[in-house]
Design a protein around this motif. Structure first.
Motif, short mmCIF file in Angstrom:
data_model
loop_
_atom_site.label_atom_id
_atom_site.label_comp_id
_atom_site.label_asym_id
_atom_site.label_seq_id
_atom_site.Cartn_x
_atom_site.Cartn_y
_atom_site.Cartn_z
N MET A 1 0.80 -1.18 0.00
CA MET A 1 0.00 0.00 0.00
C MET A 1 0.86 1.26 0.00
SD MET A 1 -3.22 -0.07 2.42
CE MET A 1 -4.46 1.11 2.27
N ARG A 2 2.03 1.17 0.51
CA ARG A 2 2.91 2.34 0.62
C ARG A 2 3.32 2.81 -0.75
NH1 ARG A 2 4.92 6.26 3.18
NH2 ARG A 2 7.11 6.45 3.65
N ARG A 3 3.25 4.11 -0.97
CA ARG A 3 3.65 4.73 -2.23
C ARG A 3 4.65 5.82 -1.93
NH1 ARG A 3 -2.38 5.75 -3.66
NH2 ARG A 3 -2.95 3.64 -4.10
N PRO A 4 5.51 6.08 -2.89
CA PRO A 4 6.41 7.22 -2.68
C PRO A 4 5.59 8.50 -2.70
CG PRO A 4 6.66 6.31 -4.88
CD PRO A 4 5.72 5.41 -4.15
N ASP A 41 -2.35 -3.90 5.69
CA ASP A 41 -1.17 -4.33 4.94
C ASP A 41 -0.25 -3.16 4.64
OD1 ASP A 41 0.50 -6.22 3.76
OD2 ASP A 41 -0.40 -5.93 1.78
N THR A 42 0.02 -2.38 5.69
CA THR A 42 0.94 -1.25 5.58
C THR A 42 1.80 -1.23 6.83
OG1 THR A 42 1.06 1.11 5.00
CG2 THR A 42 -0.65 0.49 6.58
N THR A 43 2.51 -0.15 7.05
CA THR A 43 3.40 -0.06 8.20
C THR A 43 2.82 0.82 9.29
OG1 THR A 43 4.56 1.87 7.36
CG2 THR A 43 5.40 -0.31 6.68
N GLU A 44 3.31 0.61 10.49
CA GLU A 44 2.91 1.47 11.60
C GLU A 44 3.35 2.91 11.32
OE1 GLU A 44 3.38 1.75 16.47
OE2 GLU A 44 4.26 0.04 15.39
N ALA A 45 4.49 3.07 10.68
CA ALA A 45 4.96 4.42 10.33
C ALA A 45 3.98 5.15 9.41
CB ALA A 45 6.34 4.34 9.68
N GLU A 46 3.35 4.39 8.51
CA GLU A 46 2.36 4.98 7.60
C GLU A 46 1.13 5.45 8.39
OE1 GLU A 46 0.89 5.79 3.54
OE2 GLU A 46 2.84 5.58 4.46
N VAL A 47 0.68 4.65 9.34
CA VAL A 47 -0.47 5.03 10.17
C VAL A 47 -0.12 6.29 10.97
CG1 VAL A 47 -1.98 4.32 12.07
CG2 VAL A 47 -1.38 2.68 10.27
N TRP A 50 -0.34 9.25 8.69
CA TRP A 50 -1.72 9.67 8.44
C TRP A 50 -2.28 10.42 9.64
CZ3 TRP A 50 -3.26 4.06 6.90
CH2 TRP A 50 -2.84 3.79 5.60
N GLU A 51 -2.05 9.88 10.83
CA GLU A 51 -2.61 10.49 12.03
C GLU A 51 -2.01 11.85 12.33
OE1 GLU A 51 -3.99 6.45 14.42
OE2 GLU A 51 -2.35 7.64 15.24
N THR A 52 -0.79 12.06 11.93
CA THR A 52 -0.14 13.35 12.17
C THR A 52 -0.22 14.26 10.95
OG1 THR A 52 2.02 12.49 11.49
CG2 THR A 52 1.47 12.38 13.86
N ALA A 53 -0.88 13.78 9.91
CA ALA A 53 -1.07 14.53 8.66
C ALA A 53 0.25 14.90 8.00
CB ALA A 53 -1.93 15.77 8.89
N SER A 54 1.26 14.08 8.20
CA SER A 54 2.52 14.33 7.49
C SER A 54 2.51 13.67 6.12
CB SER A 54 3.72 13.87 8.32
OG SER A 54 3.66 12.50 8.58
N GLU A 55 1.52 12.79 5.89
CA GLU A 55 1.27 12.21 4.57
C GLU A 55 -0.23 12.18 4.33
OE1 GLU A 55 3.08 8.48 3.72
OE2 GLU A 55 5.08 9.17 4.23
N ILE A 57 -3.80 10.76 2.79
CA ILE A 57 -4.43 9.46 2.62
C ILE A 57 -5.01 9.41 1.22
CG2 ILE A 57 -6.24 7.91 3.44
CD1 ILE A 57 -6.02 9.33 6.18
N TYR A 58 -4.57 8.45 0.42
CA TYR A 58 -5.11 8.28 -0.93
C TYR A 58 -6.49 7.65 -0.86
CZ TYR A 58 -0.59 9.44 -2.92
OH TYR A 58 0.56 10.10 -3.29
N VAL A 59 -7.26 7.81 -1.92
CA VAL A 59 -8.64 7.32 -1.95
C VAL A 59 -8.71 5.82 -1.68
CG1 VAL A 59 -10.69 7.02 -3.39
CG2 VAL A 59 -9.43 9.17 -3.45
N ASP A 60 -7.85 5.03 -2.30
CA ASP A 60 -7.90 3.59 -2.06
C ASP A 60 -7.54 3.25 -0.62
OD1 ASP A 60 -5.25 4.34 -2.76
OD2 ASP A 60 -4.75 2.28 -3.30
N GLU A 61 -6.64 4.02 -0.04
CA GLU A 61 -6.29 3.82 1.37
C GLU A 61 -7.47 4.21 2.25
OE1 GLU A 61 -1.51 4.80 1.00
OE2 GLU A 61 -2.91 6.45 1.33
N LEU A 62 -8.13 5.29 1.89
CA LEU A 62 -9.29 5.77 2.65
C LEU A 62 -10.38 4.71 2.69
CD1 LEU A 62 -10.67 8.88 3.51
CD2 LEU A 62 -12.14 7.91 1.76
N THR A 63 -10.66 4.10 1.55
CA THR A 63 -11.71 3.08 1.53
C THR A 63 -11.32 1.86 2.36
OG1 THR A 63 -10.91 2.18 -0.58
CG2 THR A 63 -12.68 3.82 -0.69
N ASP A 64 -10.05 1.48 2.31
CA ASP A 64 -9.59 0.34 3.13
C ASP A 64 -9.68 0.67 4.62
OD1 ASP A 64 -9.10 -1.12 0.83
OD2 ASP A 64 -6.94 -0.74 0.85
#
Length: 83
Positions: A1-4, A41-47, A50-55, A57-64
């Motif tokens: 799920m992780r994207r650059p 199916d992603t990393t804790e760092a990704e979560v 998202w929670e800190t708004a430093s990245e 959330i893409y639409v497909d991630e949002l639906t998941d």
């Protein structure tokens, strides 16, 4: 799920609110960041990102995320109308 991701412009209030809402909903469902990450199916760092708004959330991630938390996108985005 992780994207650059490209560097994100300054965080908006909306992005910050979505991140806070995600964190609150995750906690309300008794999930750790690691547990949510595993279910998505992603990393804790990704979560954390998202929670800190430093990245964003893409639409497909949002639906998941919504499927795992059993919510609608409106709930996560704060678009629910009060009746």
């Amino acid at each position: 799920m992780r994207r650059p991701h490209e560097p994100v412009e300054p965080i908006t209030d909306v992005e910050r609110e979505v991140g806070h809402r995600l964190q609150a909903l995750r906690i309300a469902r008794g999930l750790s960041r690691a547990e949510l990450a595993s279910r998505l199916d992603t990393t804790e760092a990704e979560v954390i990102a998202w929670e800190t708004a430093s990245e964003v959330i893409y639409v497909d991630e949002l639906t998941d995320i919504c499927k795992v938390l059993q919510i609608t996108p409106d709930t996560l985005l704060g678009w629910e109308t009060k009746q």
